[in-house]
Design a protein around this motif. Structure first.
Motif, PDB file in Angstrom:
ATOM      1  N   PRO A  12     -17.943 -10.550 -20.289  1.00  0.00           N
ATOM      2  CA  PRO A  12     -18.724 -11.580 -19.613  1.00  0.00           C
ATOM      3  C   PRO A  12     -20.128 -11.718 -20.213  1.00  0.00           C
ATOM      4  CG  PRO A  12     -17.549 -10.254 -18.007  1.00  0.00           C
ATOM      5  CD  PRO A  12     -17.364  -9.589 -19.344  1.00  0.00           C
ATOM      6  N   ASP A  40     -20.863 -19.334 -22.014  1.00  0.00           N
ATOM      7  CA  ASP A  40     -20.600 -18.881 -20.648  1.00  0.00           C
ATOM      8  C   ASP A  40     -19.122 -18.501 -20.575  1.00  0.00           C
ATOM      9  OD1 ASP A  40     -20.585 -18.294 -17.971  1.00  0.00           O
ATOM     10  OD2 ASP A  40     -21.173 -20.291 -17.299  1.00  0.00           O
ATOM     11  N   MET A  44     -20.552 -18.143 -15.143  1.00  0.00           N
ATOM     12  CA  MET A  44     -21.721 -17.649 -14.403  1.00  0.00           C
ATOM     13  C   MET A  44     -22.662 -18.774 -13.993  1.00  0.00           C
ATOM     14  SD  MET A  44     -23.013 -14.196 -16.264  1.00  0.00           S
ATOM     15  CE  MET A  44     -21.972 -13.492 -17.515  1.00  0.00           C
ATOM     16  N   PRO A  55     -22.998 -13.601 -11.919  1.00  0.00           N
ATOM     17  CA  PRO A  55     -21.940 -12.852 -12.598  1.00  0.00           C
ATOM     18  C   PRO A  55     -20.655 -12.834 -11.766  1.00  0.00           C
ATOM     19  CG  PRO A  55     -24.013 -11.707 -12.827  1.00  0.00           C
ATOM     20  CD  PRO A  55     -24.234 -12.818 -11.831  1.00  0.00           C
ATOM     21  N   TYR A  61     -25.316  -5.385 -15.923  1.00  0.00           N
ATOM     22  CA  TYR A  61     -25.589  -6.429 -16.905  1.00  0.00           C
ATOM     23  C   TYR A  61     -26.971  -6.222 -17.502  1.00  0.00           C
ATOM     24  CZ  TYR A  61     -21.637  -9.193 -15.199  1.00  0.00           C
ATOM     25  OH  TYR A  61     -20.384  -9.634 -14.872  1.00  0.00           O
ATOM     26  N   GLY A 117     -20.458  -9.133  -8.412  1.00  0.00           N
ATOM     27  CA  GLY A 117     -19.372  -9.954  -8.939  1.00  0.00           C
ATOM     28  C   GLY A 117     -18.951 -11.094  -8.029  1.00  0.00           C
ATOM     29  N   TYR A 121     -26.822 -12.999  -7.629  1.00  0.00           N
ATOM     30  CA  TYR A 121     -27.187 -13.909  -8.711  1.00  0.00           C
ATOM     31  C   TYR A 121     -28.551 -13.513  -9.268  1.00  0.00           C
ATOM     32  CZ  TYR A 121     -30.054 -16.304  -5.180  1.00  0.00           C
ATOM     33  OH  TYR A 121     -30.973 -16.605  -4.218  1.00  0.00           O
ATOM     34  N   ALA A 146     -27.440 -13.264 -19.990  1.00  0.00           N
ATOM     35  CA  ALA A 146     -26.866 -12.167 -19.207  1.00  0.00           C
ATOM     36  C   ALA A 146     -25.628 -11.685 -19.946  1.00  0.00           C
ATOM     37  CB  ALA A 146     -26.483 -12.631 -17.807  1.00  0.00           C
ATOM     38  N   ARG A 147     -25.474 -10.346 -20.008  1.00  0.00           N
ATOM     39  CA  ARG A 147     -24.316  -9.777 -20.695  1.00  0.00           C
ATOM     40  C   ARG A 147     -23.851  -8.545 -19.960  1.00  0.00           C
ATOM     41  NH1 ARG A 147     -25.515  -7.885 -26.451  1.00  0.00           N
ATOM     42  NH2 ARG A 147     -26.223  -6.064 -25.341  1.00  0.00           N
ATOM     43  N   TRP A 148     -22.545  -8.500 -19.649  1.00  0.00           N
ATOM     44  CA  TRP A 148     -21.943  -7.355 -18.977  1.00  0.00           C
ATOM     45  C   TRP A 148     -22.010  -6.143 -19.910  1.00  0.00           C
ATOM     46  CZ3 TRP A 148     -17.827  -4.082 -19.928  1.00  0.00           C
ATOM     47  CH2 TRP A 148     -17.364  -3.338 -18.849  1.00  0.00           C
TER      48      TRP A 148
END
Length: 151
Positions: A12, A40, A44, A55, A61, A117, A121, A146-148
């Motif tokens: 994600p 995306d 998200m 997410p 994240y 999840g 936000y 944003a990155r998991w």
């Protein structure tokens, strides 16, 4: 079927860049508005809430906001990352340089922030106190990512 390898190859992530200036009122904290994302992978971003990334997978994240402001030699500029509208995660302030003809660019990084999840936000907020209204953002330097990272 989602395998562990496929998930890690396409984890994600979302990346947004402003495409038009956003005018900022002096001494008013303002959420940045984002157009259609450049990336995306899990939905998200939603057009009905263009200031947010929500997410869709629980976990930690990394969040990065870069805010660009047009040249102005008075006051300070601020960028911050907030979760759920009020929980300030991290903030960065930069004082304008007297006589400066350069853009002010601030980058704020929150390396490990947990999101549930579903309802959590994140938003990027900015402020400026130059006394000039509006003081515009510089779209090419204003980004939100944003990155998991992990469960």
């Amino acid at each position: 079927m989602v395998t562990a390898i496929n998930f890690l190859l396409a984890r994600p992530a979302a990346s947004l860049t402003q495409t038009a200036v956003q005018g900022l009122t002096s001494s008013a904290v303002t959420a940045l508005i984002w157009p259609t994302p450049t990336l995306d992978t899990t939905g998200m971003w939603a057009s009905g809430q263009p200031t947010r990334l929500t997410p869709q997978r629980a976990g930690y994240y990394s969040i990065t906001v870069t805010a660009g402001f047009v040249p102005n030699a008075t006051g300070a500029r601020m960028a911050e990352i907030c979760r759920n509208g009020s929980a300030n995660i991290i903030k960065q302030v930069s004082v304008a340089t007297s006589g400066s003809a350069f853009n002010t660019v601030i980058q704020v990084v929150a390396p490990m922030v947990y999101f549930n999840g579903t309802t959590d936000y994140v938003e990027a907020y900015v402020d400026q106190n130059s006394g000039t209204t509006p003081l515009n953002t510089v779209p090419a330097f204003t980004t939100f990512e944003a990155r998991w990272e992990s469960n």
